[in-house]
Enzyme design. Structure first.
Site, PDB file in Angstrom:
ATOM      1  N   PHE A   1       0.814  -1.222   0.000  1.00  0.00           N
ATOM      2  CA  PHE A   1       0.000   0.000   0.000  1.00  0.00           C
ATOM      3  C   PHE A   1       0.843   1.265   0.000  1.00  0.00           C
ATOM      4  O   PHE A   1       0.409   2.302   0.474  1.00  0.00           O
ATOM      5  CB  PHE A   1      -0.968   0.001   1.195  1.00  0.00           C
ATOM      6  CG  PHE A   1      -1.634  -1.321   1.424  1.00  0.00           C
ATOM      7  CD1 PHE A   1      -2.478  -1.851   0.457  1.00  0.00           C
ATOM      8  CD2 PHE A   1      -1.379  -2.073   2.555  1.00  0.00           C
ATOM      9  CE1 PHE A   1      -3.082  -3.082   0.634  1.00  0.00           C
ATOM     10  CE2 PHE A   1      -1.970  -3.310   2.743  1.00  0.00           C
ATOM     11  CZ  PHE A   1      -2.819  -3.811   1.781  1.00  0.00           C
TER      12      PHE A   1
ATOM     13  N   ILE B   1       2.710  -7.128  -5.435  1.00  0.00           N
ATOM     14  CA  ILE B   1       2.277  -6.598  -4.139  1.00  0.00           C
ATOM     15  C   ILE B   1       0.862  -7.064  -3.806  1.00  0.00           C
ATOM     16  O   ILE B   1       0.218  -6.516  -2.920  1.00  0.00           O
ATOM     17  CB  ILE B   1       2.355  -5.053  -4.108  1.00  0.00           C
ATOM     18  CG1 ILE B   1       1.593  -4.436  -5.283  1.00  0.00           C
ATOM     19  CG2 ILE B   1       3.794  -4.585  -4.133  1.00  0.00           C
ATOM     20  CD1 ILE B   1       1.547  -2.910  -5.251  1.00  0.00           C
ATOM     21  N   GLY B   2       0.419  -8.075  -4.548  1.00  0.00           N
ATOM     22  CA  GLY B   2      -0.919  -8.593  -4.276  1.00  0.00           C
ATOM     23  C   GLY B   2      -1.912  -8.218  -5.363  1.00  0.00           C
ATOM     24  O   GLY B   2      -3.053  -8.661  -5.352  1.00  0.00           O
TER      25      GLY B   2
ATOM     26  N   ILE C   1      -9.364  -3.681 -19.262  1.00  0.00           N
ATOM     27  CA  ILE C   1      -9.217  -4.467 -18.034  1.00  0.00           C
ATOM     28  C   ILE C   1      -8.495  -5.755 -18.438  1.00  0.00           C
ATOM     29  O   ILE C   1      -9.010  -6.541 -19.232  1.00  0.00           O
ATOM     30  CB  ILE C   1     -10.602  -4.785 -17.428  1.00  0.00           C
ATOM     31  CG1 ILE C   1     -11.379  -3.492 -17.119  1.00  0.00           C
ATOM     32  CG2 ILE C   1     -10.466  -5.656 -16.188  1.00  0.00           C
ATOM     33  CD1 ILE C   1     -10.733  -2.562 -16.131  1.00  0.00           C
TER      34      ILE C   1
ATOM     35  N   ASN D   1      -7.749  -8.362 -16.620  1.00  0.00           N
ATOM     36  CA  ASN D   1      -8.268  -9.577 -15.999  1.00  0.00           C
ATOM     37  C   ASN D   1      -9.373  -9.137 -15.051  1.00  0.00           C
ATOM     38  O   ASN D   1      -9.118  -8.398 -14.098  1.00  0.00           O
ATOM     39  CB  ASN D   1      -7.111 -10.266 -15.249  1.00  0.00           C
ATOM     40  CG  ASN D   1      -7.525 -11.506 -14.486  1.00  0.00           C
ATOM     41  OD1 ASN D   1      -8.607 -11.567 -13.913  1.00  0.00           O
ATOM     42  ND2 ASN D   1      -6.655 -12.499 -14.454  1.00  0.00           N
TER      43      ASN D   1
ATOM     44  N   GLN E   1      -8.960  -5.802  -6.751  1.00  0.00           N
ATOM     45  CA  GLN E   1      -8.336  -4.539  -6.359  1.00  0.00           C
ATOM     46  C   GLN E   1      -9.377  -3.506  -5.970  1.00  0.00           C
ATOM     47  O   GLN E   1      -9.223  -2.788  -4.983  1.00  0.00           O
ATOM     48  CB  GLN E   1      -7.521  -3.976  -7.538  1.00  0.00           C
ATOM     49  CG  GLN E   1      -6.187  -4.644  -7.710  1.00  0.00           C
ATOM     50  CD  GLN E   1      -5.324  -4.477  -6.486  1.00  0.00           C
ATOM     51  OE1 GLN E   1      -4.980  -3.367  -6.094  1.00  0.00           O
ATOM     52  NE2 GLN E   1      -4.970  -5.565  -5.853  1.00  0.00           N
TER      53      GLN E   1
ATOM     54  N   LYS F   1      -5.621   1.551 -17.869  1.00  0.00           N
ATOM     55  CA  LYS F   1      -5.527   2.575 -16.830  1.00  0.00           C
ATOM     56  C   LYS F   1      -5.328   1.870 -15.489  1.00  0.00           C
ATOM     57  O   LYS F   1      -5.970   0.860 -15.231  1.00  0.00           O
ATOM     58  CB  LYS F   1      -6.817   3.399 -16.762  1.00  0.00           C
ATOM     59  CG  LYS F   1      -7.078   4.306 -17.955  1.00  0.00           C
ATOM     60  CD  LYS F   1      -8.374   5.084 -17.715  1.00  0.00           C
ATOM     61  CE  LYS F   1      -8.650   6.083 -18.826  1.00  0.00           C
ATOM     62  NZ  LYS F   1      -9.936   6.793 -18.590  1.00  0.00           N
ATOM     63  N   GLY F   2      -4.490   2.434 -14.653  1.00  0.00           N
ATOM     64  CA  GLY F   2      -4.269   1.822 -13.350  1.00  0.00           C
ATOM     65  C   GLY F   2      -5.528   1.905 -12.515  1.00  0.00           C
ATOM     66  O   GLY F   2      -6.237   2.908 -12.547  1.00  0.00           O
TER      67      GLY F   2
ATOM     68  N   GLU G   1      -5.441   1.991  -7.105  1.00  0.00           N
ATOM     69  CA  GLU G   1      -5.661   3.027  -6.096  1.00  0.00           C
ATOM     70  C   GLU G   1      -6.942   3.803  -6.350  1.00  0.00           C
ATOM     71  O   GLU G   1      -7.151   4.878  -5.801  1.00  0.00           O
ATOM     72  CB  GLU G   1      -4.453   3.968  -6.058  1.00  0.00           C
ATOM     73  CG  GLU G   1      -3.213   3.253  -5.565  1.00  0.00           C
ATOM     74  CD  GLU G   1      -1.950   4.043  -5.798  1.00  0.00           C
ATOM     75  OE1 GLU G   1      -1.602   4.837  -4.927  1.00  0.00           O
ATOM     76  OE2 GLU G   1      -1.300   3.849  -6.847  1.00  0.00           O
TER      77      GLU G   1
END
Ligand code: FAD
Ligand code: SF4
Lengths: 340, 759
Positions: free
Chosen positions: B243, B469-470, B649, B651, B658, B721-722, B725
């Protein structure tokens, strides 16, 4: 973590004798060189943090007496062996039926994993979670007598509004104890000098000038059983626990309530409050207020006001007086409305 | 397909299970502190119990007497090492053992090293310090704070954005609000504790430590130890929650490396949870003032956002979320200002959506207040103020599907059934409230390298120094390779989390999927090109075909004509055994030094609001139902719906996971999380998971994630796109608005707790 000697006595008398041999007569159980360990969920935690520093651990889990692990239901009530695990007692059908307040108080405590480890005796003797007590760099009269109390003027949101002193305002956080308090339980203890029965209300001590003295037990006394008298109307009982999240948290306020009702009228009320006081807290004045009266929101509010008449709030826990009252009102009304 | 594996819609990839999922749930995944290392010695930290002053004396005799003690590293022992640097790879500029000044509570004063973990802990507990103590400054309003403008203090926050004439527009607005909001201190508290294991192989240093930035750390650690970065290796194959907390390296790493050198054997130091509060970074508390002025028609004419953020004395850590809040709606005029407030605290650092979490919380809570002031439905209010272009630089959005998100989430939530009257909805003793808010996160991408090897057996080996990181980055990278090379996912092995692999940027800013997939895409395309060349070469099985007529699928190269050749046969004809390509991806607009900076561990970020052509953001809309007991006022959240659009996307399973995790985190921000500071001593009080509350399973009931299809070719070659977060932005504001709807109480200071609702 400091090294320690680990022993596994098999007889209660041997365990008590060992404790007596390695501790001084006036040692507090929590400060003695030799200390008992059951589930270890409280003591081992505090040993790792350097809060508890026994040289010797006497593990009670090998004690042979089968009564220590039994829940016995008789006409006189119910008897819990000291080593019965929280989870087992919470799931016991007779406990659930006859004393819902006990089952609730256990079920709403900690997590499934901890309830499977933790013993009932260890549970009632669990020590405060005061943040300043848990971390050894702070001043704390309970941990180091005379060193001061960092919580008094510090961050004290979880601290007690009832039963506090100028030396300590730490909350007693256990849940089960509130049910035992309300039901007038008796604690059986056995020490090197013999066995005795202690009314549950006499087991814990308010901090006063000596917050390091937490209970009436001597360092060599082992709790062997907890006995709850038969109270037929205790079927109408519950434990209400209010906390910041839905599960796995200590009470900000809780109420153990049992009611003997005659229609809407109260023949007898039993009330104990948790998360609000320095010790398991019987709200005797609130019980008196209700006796012989019809139970409604109005009378419940008067009772709650009586219960908190002596509350002393500090900077961050001031809300607990109001929350405590509302918790009690809600618990009383919910108990009244139980279908039994 | 089940809830955890949503059926892919347009531009969405298959919900493949994580390639490393089985390892994780069967305990076979080795996290850094589990990696087998022989002959290990254990280190434990001793930390300061004051926040400001000087260490005048250290008593080490009791610690030295502990059986099994091997060494104590303390003042004087780090003199030959450079002090850490504050930045992307360094958490702080405080070299805790370089001088005896104490800058904050819980600062490292020594490392005890012993044969066993227990002995090391005991020795560390026995180290006693004498201090020359000064009165520390804890936080906002404490005596001794210094307030400075944030603009220019960080390369990521160059200026306070503004547009138009706010004062005039606000003065003339028919309806306005002017309110203050605040967010508390928060610590990441990943379940995996922070740890460093260091050992030397000759002059080569190997460090096993959970890290979101192995390349950056390699370079920074080499700088501190005055070594060639080529001789430092950081290994972090799995990370048990980060995080942001494992983004910058802390001073502990070099201290443990020095201890390992002195002893000539591996040293492992696992920091206790309590110590992590002072030795790692955290999200500092923030304050906000927001003014919004609008016409009676609901069109916003003026928006001002002033923010204050706590930072440490030595380092200016800035989040500056006005960059996002200033671009959220069609405001007309905009005025923003961010200040840093220095106190005697450890240096804060990145924590999941560092700027957006606090700033968008304030904005969205204010938007809800404004909707109430206007007597308007909060969804409608946002619809009315949906911008055509970004309101500051007037650039287009590369894509913006916020309204689609609102519509789909509102529909799924049943927003139409909400009675807008405050306190009107009830279920027996429970007050029911419903609220909503916008989520936004900038879409960035950074240079990244990857190596892909395709063997004659059809096996693919993919290497990239990114970090698991997961989020599932191994899985999506494998999916990209599977798609481009036409091989099954089970034929692909992915290596990550090691600084000896091709460099990847820090896994922060939600750039990993975009950056890694773009690099993997480039490497795979290079492999394809080689294969095609082989296939179409003279004497090759598809001689005469053109590259653009070929495709790869199911282990075969297929020509438009229908002719095909097995990859295996092509590689055999080529007589190379395997095809291996190393690709360096640099995003559009990258500077000529971009790749060099990647290797130097200081990668350039592109995207967000920085590009010339457009601004790039991902959006979402979140709806929340709360229930509040009419007596005791505890707040529960039975229902959450979030709809998000984030380009391609890769997956749907990992994406949903997330976003779901983010929304749960958002509930924590709204109702649970806060690090309490004892203001007298500037010390953290609730330094463990007993009192630092996060949501537990029982707190989360019905949570729905909707993935809204969106296509965006401008963001990066992968079109991604991320979203790591995105999910936790806005949630807290949605909860605050639901609490208002239920009770009529507007809570502006997080977390929202029982005590605020009792009065
Ligand atoms: C994460 C967490 C959450 C928790 N949440 C809750 C909660 O919500 N509500 C709640 O009520 N509790 C909660 N607890 C406390 C938990 O219930 C206690 O730790 C547990 O009941 C203690 O029992 P034990 O057998 O493990 O005691 P131990 O740790 O073994 O012992 C505790 C103390 O009792 C003494 N002792 C034990 N047995 C005897 C005996 N027979 N005679 C004399 N002395 C004895 C020991 O010497 C020691 O001082 C929580 C604990 C944890 C770790
Ligand atoms: S409240 Fe009691 S336990 Fe807490 S710091 Fe003060 S003396 Fe210690």
């Amino acid at each position: 973590m400091r090294p320690f000697v680990y022993e596994q006595p098999t007889e209660i008398s041997t365990a008590a004798a060992m404790a007596s041999r390695f501790t001084r007569r006036d040692d507090q159980p929590t400060r003695a060189n030799a200390q008992f360990i059951a589930g270890g969920t409280n003591l081992a935690d505090y040993m790792k943090l350097g809060v508890a520093q026994p040289d010797r651990l006497l593990d009670l889990n090998r004690l042979a007496d089968p009564g220590l692990r039994q829940i016995r239901v008789t006409d006189d009530g119910i008897r819990f062996g000291a080593l019965v695990r929280m989870g087992e007692a919470a799931d016991h059908p007779d406990v659930k039926r006859r004393y819902p307040v006990i089952a609730d108080s256990l079920k709403l405590a900690a997590s499934g994993q901890i309830r499977n480890m933790a013993s009932l005796a260890g549970n009632i003797l669990q020590r405060t979670r005061c943040e300043y007590f848990r971390e050894t760099s702070w001043a704390c009269n309970k941990r180091v007598p005379g060193s001061g109390c960092a919580a008094m003027e510090g961050f004290n949101r979880q601290h007690a509004v009832l039963g506090a002193s100028d030396a300590c305002i730490a909350t007693y956080h256990g849940d089960f104890a509130q049910a035992l308090m309300a039901l007038d339980a008796i604690v059986h203890a056995e020490g090197a000098r013999g066995a005795r029965n202690i009314p549950f209300a006499k087991l814990h001590r308010q901090p006063g000038d000596t917050p390091h003295i937490e209970t009436d037990l001597a360092a060599d006394e082992i709790i062997t059983a907890i006995e709850v008298p038969a109270i037929p109307w205790a079927r109408r009982s519950l434990y209400l626990k209010i906390r910041d999240r839905e599960s796995y948290a200590f009470a900000l306020a809780s109420a153990a309530v049992a009611l003997d009702l005659d229609g809407d009228g109260v023949r007898e009320a039993r009330i104990a409050l948790g998360g609000l006081a320095t010790v398991p807290w019987r709200a005797g004045k609130a019980e008196e207020v209700l006796q012989g009266k019809p139970l409604d929101e109005h009378s419940a509010t008067i009772a709650a006001d009586a219960a908190f008449a002596d509350a002393v709030p500090r900077q961050h826990n001031a809300f607990k007086t109001e929350l405590g009252k509302r918790t009690l009102v809600r618990a009383l009304l919910e108990t009244r409305d139980m279908k039994v | 397909m089940d809830a955890a594996a949503p059926r892919p819609k347009d531009n969405q990839g298959e919900p493949l299970p994580r390639v490393d999922g089985r390892l994780k749930v069967t305990g076979q995944a080795h996290y850094p502190a589990d990696l087998p290392t022989g002959n290990i010695a254990y280190g434990a930290l001793a930390t300061s119990s004051i926040a400001k002053g000087k260490v005048t004396k250290l008593h080490l005799d009791d610690a030295r007497a502990v059986p099994g003690l091997l060494d104590i590293v303390t003042y004087g022992d780090m003199d030959k090492v450079e002090k850490p640097k504050f930045g992307n790879s360094g958490a702080t500029s405080v070299g805790p053992l370089h001088d005896r000044i104490i800058f904050h509570d819980g600062q490292i004063i020594a490392l005890a090293v012993a044969e066993t973990f227990e002995a090391a802990e005991e020795a560390a507990q026995l180290i006693r310090a004498e201090y020359e103590e000064e009165k520390p400054t804890a936080t906002f309003d404490s005596p001794g704070t210094a307030t400075i403008p944030a603009a220019g203090k960080s390369p990521l926050f160059k200026e306070d954005v503004k547009a138009g004439d706010f004062d005039a527009a606000y003065a003339g607005a028919a309806v306005k609000i002017d309110q203050r909001y605040s967010t508390p201190t928060q610590h990441h508290n990943p379940i995996e504790l922070f740890s460093t294991t260091a050992f030397w192989q000759g002059d080569q240093l190997v460090v096993h430590e959970p890290s979101q930035n192995v390349t950056g750390w390699k370079v920074e650690l080499a700088r501190q130890l005055k070594m060639d970065p080529g001789k430092v290796r950081i290994v972090s194959p799995f990370i048990g929650g980060a995080f942001g907390s494992k983004g910058p390296m802390t001073p502990r790493t070099a201290i443990v490396a020095v201890a390992a050198k002195r002893l000539g054997r591996p040293v492992r130091c696992v920091t206790s949870r309590m110590q992590a509060f002072g030795t790692q970074t955290y999200r500092a508390e923030t304050r906000h003032r927001i003014q919004i002025g609008a016409g009676k028609d609901g069109r916003i004419a003026a928006f001002a956002h002033e923010g204050w953020e706590v930072t440490s004395r030595p380092d200016s850590y800035v989040v500056g979320g006005t960059s996002a809040t200033g671009r959220m709606y069609d405001y007309g005029s905009i005025l923003t200002h961010v200040s840093l407030v220095q106190a005697d605290r450890n240096t804060p650092g990145y924590m999941r959506s560092p700027p957006e979490t606090p700033y968008v919380y304030a904005l969205e809570n204010a938007m809800d207040e404004m909707a109430v002031a206007l007597g308007m439905d909060p969804v409608e209010f946002r619809r009315i103020n949906e911008p055509k272009t970004e309101p500051i630089g007037k650039k287009p959005f590369s894509s913006r599907s916020l309204i689609q998100c609102y519509d789909q989430a509102a529909e799924a939530f049943g927003w139409a059934k909400r009675d807008p009257k405050v306190g009107a909805m009830r279920d027996r003793d429970w007050l029911v409230g419903m609220g909503c808010a916008t989520a936004i996160y900038p879409t960035a991408v950074a240079p990244c390298a990857a190596r892909v090897r395709l063997t004659v057996d059809g096996d693919v080996r993919l290497q990239c120094g990114s970090h698991e990181i997961g989020t599932g980055v191994r899985t999506v990278a494998a999916q990209m390779a599977s798609e481009r090379l036409g091989v099954g996912i089970d034929k692909i092995s992915v290596e990550m989390g090691d600084s000896s692999l091709p460099p990847a940027p820090v896994s922060g800013g939600s750039i990993s999927t975009a950056s890694v997939c773009s690099a993997v895409l480039k490497a795979c395309d290079a492999v394809r090109a080689k294969l095609y060349a082989g296939a179409t070469a003279e004497g090759g099985p598809l001689a005469g075909s053109h590259n653009d007529e070929l495709d790869l699928a199911d282990g075969k190269i297929v020509a438009k004509s229908g002719a095909s050749a097995k990859v295996e046969d092509v590689i055999k004809t080529m007589q190379v055994g395997a095809i291996e390509e190393y690709a360096e991806f640099a995003p559009k607009g990258a500077t000529p030094e971009a790749l060099k900076k990647l290797y130097a561990g200081t990668p350039e970020f592109h995207g967000g609001e920085q590009d010339e052509d457009s601004v790039k953001y991902a959006f979402g809309a979140e709806f929340v139902e709360v229930r509040i007991n009419r007596y005791t006022r505890e707040i529960r959240v039975p229902r959450l719906v979030g709809a998000f659009a984030a380009g391609r996307i890769m997956n749907t399973r990992t994406a949903r996971s997330q976003l779901m995790g983010g929304m749960i985190w958002g509930i924590g921000q709204a109702l649970h999380e806060a690090t309490e500071i004892d203001r007298r001593y500037a010390r953290y009080v609730n330094r463990d998971l007993q009192d630092y509350l996060v949501p537990v399973n029982a707190d989360i009931k019905d949570l729905q994630v909707i993935l809204v299809p969106e296509i965006d070719h401008a963001v990066n070659p992968a079109g991604v796109k991320g979203l790591g977060e995105l999910g936790n932005v806005g949630t807290a504001a949605a909860v605050a608005s639901a609490v208002y709807h239920a009770t009529g109480k507007r809570i502006r200071d997080l977390p929202i707790r029982i005590e605020q609702l009792l009065a």
